[in-house]
Design a protein around this motif. Structure first.
Motif, PDB file in Angstrom:
ATOM      1  N   ALA A  32       0.821  -1.215   0.000  1.00 13.74           N
ATOM      2  CA  ALA A  32       0.000   0.000   0.000  1.00 13.74           C
ATOM      3  C   ALA A  32       0.856   1.266   0.000  1.00 13.74           C
ATOM      4  CB  ALA A  32      -0.919  -0.009   1.212  1.00 13.74           C
ATOM      5  N   ASP A  33       0.378   2.281  -0.700  1.00 14.23           N
ATOM      6  CA  ASP A  33       1.050   3.566  -0.832  1.00 14.23           C
ATOM      7  C   ASP A  33       0.043   4.668  -0.482  1.00 14.23           C
ATOM      8  OD1 ASP A  33       2.309   5.909  -1.632  1.00 14.23           O
ATOM      9  OD2 ASP A  33       2.673   5.246  -3.687  1.00 14.23           O
ATOM     10  N   ALA A  34       0.161   5.205   0.731  1.00 17.98           N
ATOM     11  CA  ALA A  34      -0.793   6.216   1.197  1.00 17.98           C
ATOM     12  C   ALA A  34      -0.730   7.497   0.370  1.00 17.98           C
ATOM     13  CB  ALA A  34      -0.548   6.530   2.672  1.00 17.98           C
ATOM     14  N   VAL A  35       0.439   7.837  -0.170  1.00 16.90           N
ATOM     15  CA  VAL A  35       0.560   9.048  -0.994  1.00 16.90           C
ATOM     16  C   VAL A  35      -0.275   8.883  -2.268  1.00 16.90           C
ATOM     17  CG1 VAL A  35       2.155  10.487  -2.318  1.00 16.90           C
ATOM     18  CG2 VAL A  35       2.819   9.653  -0.053  1.00 16.90           C
ATOM     19  N   HIS A  36      -0.156   7.730  -2.912  1.00 16.10           N
ATOM     20  CA  HIS A  36      -0.991   7.468  -4.094  1.00 16.10           C
ATOM     21  C   HIS A  36      -2.460   7.363  -3.674  1.00 16.10           C
ATOM     22  CE1 HIS A  36      -2.811   4.906  -7.325  1.00 16.10           C
ATOM     23  NE2 HIS A  36      -2.346   5.931  -8.003  1.00 16.10           N
ATOM     24  N   GLN A  39      -4.153  10.588  -3.786  1.00 14.41           N
ATOM     25  CA  GLN A  39      -4.497  10.973  -5.158  1.00 14.41           C
ATOM     26  C   GLN A  39      -5.764  10.258  -5.618  1.00 14.41           C
ATOM     27  OE1 GLN A  39      -0.914   9.944  -7.235  1.00 14.41           O
ATOM     28  NE2 GLN A  39       0.211  11.711  -6.489  1.00 14.41           N
ATOM     29  N   VAL A  40      -5.867   8.974  -5.324  1.00 16.43           N
ATOM     30  CA  VAL A  40      -7.051   8.204  -5.706  1.00 16.43           C
ATOM     31  C   VAL A  40      -8.269   8.706  -4.929  1.00 16.43           C
ATOM     32  CG1 VAL A  40      -8.100   5.904  -5.809  1.00 16.43           C
ATOM     33  CG2 VAL A  40      -5.672   6.184  -6.321  1.00 16.43           C
ATOM     34  N   PHE A  41      -8.051   9.085  -3.665  1.00 18.53           N
ATOM     35  CA  PHE A  41      -9.143   9.577  -2.819  1.00 18.53           C
ATOM     36  C   PHE A  41      -9.795  10.839  -3.392  1.00 18.53           C
ATOM     37  CE2 PHE A  41     -10.995  11.969   0.703  1.00 18.53           C
ATOM     38  CZ  PHE A  41     -11.834  11.007   1.253  1.00 18.53           C
ATOM     39  N   ALA A  42      -9.109  11.528  -4.273  1.00 15.42           N
ATOM     40  CA  ALA A  42      -9.703  12.722  -4.901  1.00 15.42           C
ATOM     41  C   ALA A  42     -11.036  12.375  -5.552  1.00 15.42           C
ATOM     42  CB  ALA A  42      -8.740  13.319  -5.926  1.00 15.42           C
ATOM     43  N   ALA A  91      -9.254  -3.224   7.119  1.00 14.36           N
ATOM     44  CA  ALA A  91      -8.655  -3.103   5.786  1.00 14.36           C
ATOM     45  C   ALA A  91      -9.300  -4.036   4.753  1.00 14.36           C
ATOM     46  CB  ALA A  91      -7.145  -3.306   5.862  1.00 14.36           C
ATOM     47  N   PRO A  92      -9.472  -5.339   5.045  1.00 11.65           N
ATOM     48  CA  PRO A  92     -10.078  -6.207   4.024  1.00 11.65           C
ATOM     49  C   PRO A  92     -11.531  -5.842   3.697  1.00 11.65           C
ATOM     50  CG  PRO A  92      -8.967  -7.528   5.705  1.00 11.65           C
ATOM     51  CD  PRO A  92      -8.990  -6.114   6.189  1.00 11.65           C
ATOM     52  N   THR A  93     -12.312  -5.498   4.715  1.00  5.76           N
ATOM     53  CA  THR A  93     -13.715  -5.149   4.491  1.00  5.76           C
ATOM     54  C   THR A  93     -13.831  -3.858   3.692  1.00  5.76           C
ATOM     55  OG1 THR A  93     -14.316  -6.218   6.568  1.00  5.76           O
ATOM     56  CG2 THR A  93     -15.935  -4.716   5.638  1.00  5.76           C
ATOM     57  N   LEU A  94     -13.014  -2.882   4.033  1.00  9.40           N
ATOM     58  CA  LEU A  94     -13.058  -1.606   3.321  1.00  9.40           C
ATOM     59  C   LEU A  94     -12.592  -1.765   1.876  1.00  9.40           C
ATOM     60  CD1 LEU A  94     -13.795   1.327   3.527  1.00  9.40           C
ATOM     61  CD2 LEU A  94     -11.562   1.797   4.478  1.00  9.40           C
ATOM     62  N   ALA A  95     -11.538  -2.556   1.649  1.00 10.07           N
ATOM     63  CA  ALA A  95     -11.065  -2.788   0.278  1.00 10.07           C
ATOM     64  C   ALA A  95     -12.137  -3.476  -0.556  1.00 10.07           C
ATOM     65  CB  ALA A  95      -9.780  -3.612   0.293  1.00 10.07           C
ATOM     66  N   ARG A  96     -12.796  -4.463   0.032  1.00  3.99           N
ATOM     67  CA  ARG A  96     -13.865  -5.174  -0.683  1.00  3.99           C
ATOM     68  C   ARG A  96     -15.014  -4.210  -0.999  1.00  3.99           C
ATOM     69  NH1 ARG A  96     -18.105  -8.693   1.612  1.00  3.99           N
ATOM     70  NH2 ARG A  96     -17.188  -8.114   3.586  1.00  3.99           N
ATOM     71  N   PHE A  97     -15.366  -3.357  -0.053  1.00  4.66           N
ATOM     72  CA  PHE A  97     -16.428  -2.380  -0.264  1.00  4.66           C
ATOM     73  C   PHE A  97     -16.041  -1.386  -1.354  1.00  4.66           C
ATOM     74  CE2 PHE A  97     -18.598   1.651   0.881  1.00  4.66           C
ATOM     75  CZ  PHE A  97     -19.914   1.231   0.729  1.00  4.66           C
ATOM     76  N   ASP A 123      -4.238   1.345  -1.638  1.00  8.63           N
ATOM     77  CA  ASP A 123      -3.680   2.679  -1.426  1.00  8.63           C
ATOM     78  C   ASP A 123      -4.669   3.600  -0.710  1.00  8.63           C
ATOM     79  OD1 ASP A 123      -1.439   1.685  -2.705  1.00  8.63           O
ATOM     80  OD2 ASP A 123      -1.765   2.803  -4.562  1.00  8.63           O
ATOM     81  N   VAL A 124      -5.928   3.549  -1.091  1.00 10.73           N
ATOM     82  CA  VAL A 124      -6.942   4.367  -0.408  1.00 10.73           C
ATOM     83  C   VAL A 124      -7.092   3.905   1.039  1.00 10.73           C
ATOM     84  CG1 VAL A 124      -9.397   4.972  -0.308  1.00 10.73           C
ATOM     85  CG2 VAL A 124      -8.178   5.075  -2.485  1.00 10.73           C
ATOM     86  N   VAL A 125      -7.091   2.609   1.258  1.00  7.97           N
ATOM     87  CA  VAL A 125      -7.177   2.077   2.622  1.00  7.97           C
ATOM     88  C   VAL A 125      -6.000   2.603   3.450  1.00  7.97           C
ATOM     89  CG1 VAL A 125      -7.007  -0.026   4.002  1.00  7.97           C
ATOM     90  CG2 VAL A 125      -8.568   0.064   2.052  1.00  7.97           C
ATOM     91  N   ALA A 126      -4.792   2.567   2.898  1.00  8.00           N
ATOM     92  CA  ALA A 126      -3.610   3.073   3.609  1.00  8.00           C
ATOM     93  C   ALA A 126      -3.757   4.567   3.909  1.00  8.00           C
ATOM     94  CB  ALA A 126      -2.353   2.808   2.789  1.00  8.00           C
ATOM     95  N   TYR A 127      -4.300   5.310   2.977  1.00  7.10           N
ATOM     96  CA  TYR A 127      -4.504   6.745   3.177  1.00  7.10           C
ATOM     97  C   TYR A 127      -5.508   6.990   4.314  1.00  7.10           C
ATOM     98  CZ  TYR A 127      -6.091  11.507   2.251  1.00  7.10           C
ATOM     99  OH  TYR A 127      -6.449  12.840   2.382  1.00  7.10           O
ATOM    100  N   LEU A 128      -6.625   6.301   4.286  1.00 10.04           N
ATOM    101  CA  LEU A 128      -7.657   6.484   5.315  1.00 10.04           C
ATOM    102  C   LEU A 128      -7.170   6.056   6.692  1.00 10.04           C
ATOM    103  CD1 LEU A 128     -10.808   5.165   3.414  1.00 10.04           C
ATOM    104  CD2 LEU A 128     -10.118   7.551   3.780  1.00 10.04           C
ATOM    105  N   LYS A 129      -6.348   5.042   6.718  1.00 14.10           N
ATOM    106  CA  LYS A 129      -5.867   4.466   7.980  1.00 14.10           C
ATOM    107  C   LYS A 129      -5.012   5.454   8.775  1.00 14.10           C
ATOM    108  CE  LYS A 129      -4.622  -0.127   9.374  1.00 14.10           C
ATOM    109  NZ  LYS A 129      -4.221  -1.430   8.928  1.00 14.10           N
ATOM    110  N   GLN A 130      -4.523   6.491   8.140  1.00 13.59           N
ATOM    111  CA  GLN A 130      -3.674   7.484   8.804  1.00 13.59           C
ATOM    112  C   GLN A 130      -4.432   8.400   9.752  1.00 13.59           C
ATOM    113  OE1 GLN A 130      -0.497   9.143   5.892  1.00 13.59           O
ATOM    114  NE2 GLN A 130      -2.423   9.028   4.756  1.00 13.59           N
TER     115      GLN A 130
END
Length: 138
Positions: A32-36, A39-42, A91-97, A123-130
């Motif tokens: 996972a890459d929180a920086v990317h 960007q995806v979260f946009a 993380a797994p539930t959010l990624a699946r969603f 990557d979005v999961v890593a970003y949100l997890k912060q």
């Protein structure tokens, strides 16, 4: 001298072992890459807020979403389907969603087609997890 059946058996066993290892590597989740992820979260920011900006938009705030039970953030009116979903966001539930929201929670108000790319999901999961519930970074 070894007989041909014994050599074939050893080669077959080695081949199965390699196939198993390569299958396990292919099944590993993407790094996972929180920086990317930011960007995806946009794509999500039209409806969701995260960080120091308080409140909700068309969707609930995603501050502190991890370990929060789905459909329970105070101040946001969830669909009956999301309230009944009943799982805690991990993380797994959010990624699946994120992959297919309307398939995972039929009847959700989230009219988003999803993120089909597993790397984008991770990557979005890593970003949100912060983010903590108060919007500060961990």
């Amino acid at each position: 001298m070894k007989s041909k059946p014994v050599i074939r058996l050893k080669l077959l066993t080695a081949g199965i072992g390699l196939a198993t290892l390569s299958g396990a590597a292919a099944a590993a989740p993407p790094k996972a890459d929180a920086v990317h992820g930011q960007q995806v979260f946009a794509r999500c920011a039209a409806c969701h807020v995260i960080g120091s900006t308080p409140g909700t938009r068309m969707g609930p705030s995603l501050n502190g979403v991890f370990d929060r039970k789905a459909g329970t953030l105070a101040g946001y009116t969830y669909s009956a389907a999301m309230k009944k979903f009943g799982l805690k966001w991990d993380a797994p539930t959010l990624a699946r969603f994120l992959q297919a929201p309307m398939k995972v929670v039929p009847g959700t108000k989230m009219a988003f087609p999803g993120l089909p790319n597993a790397q984008d999901q991770a990557d979005v999961v890593a970003y949100l997890k912060q983010y903590r519930a108060d919007g500060t970074k961990k």
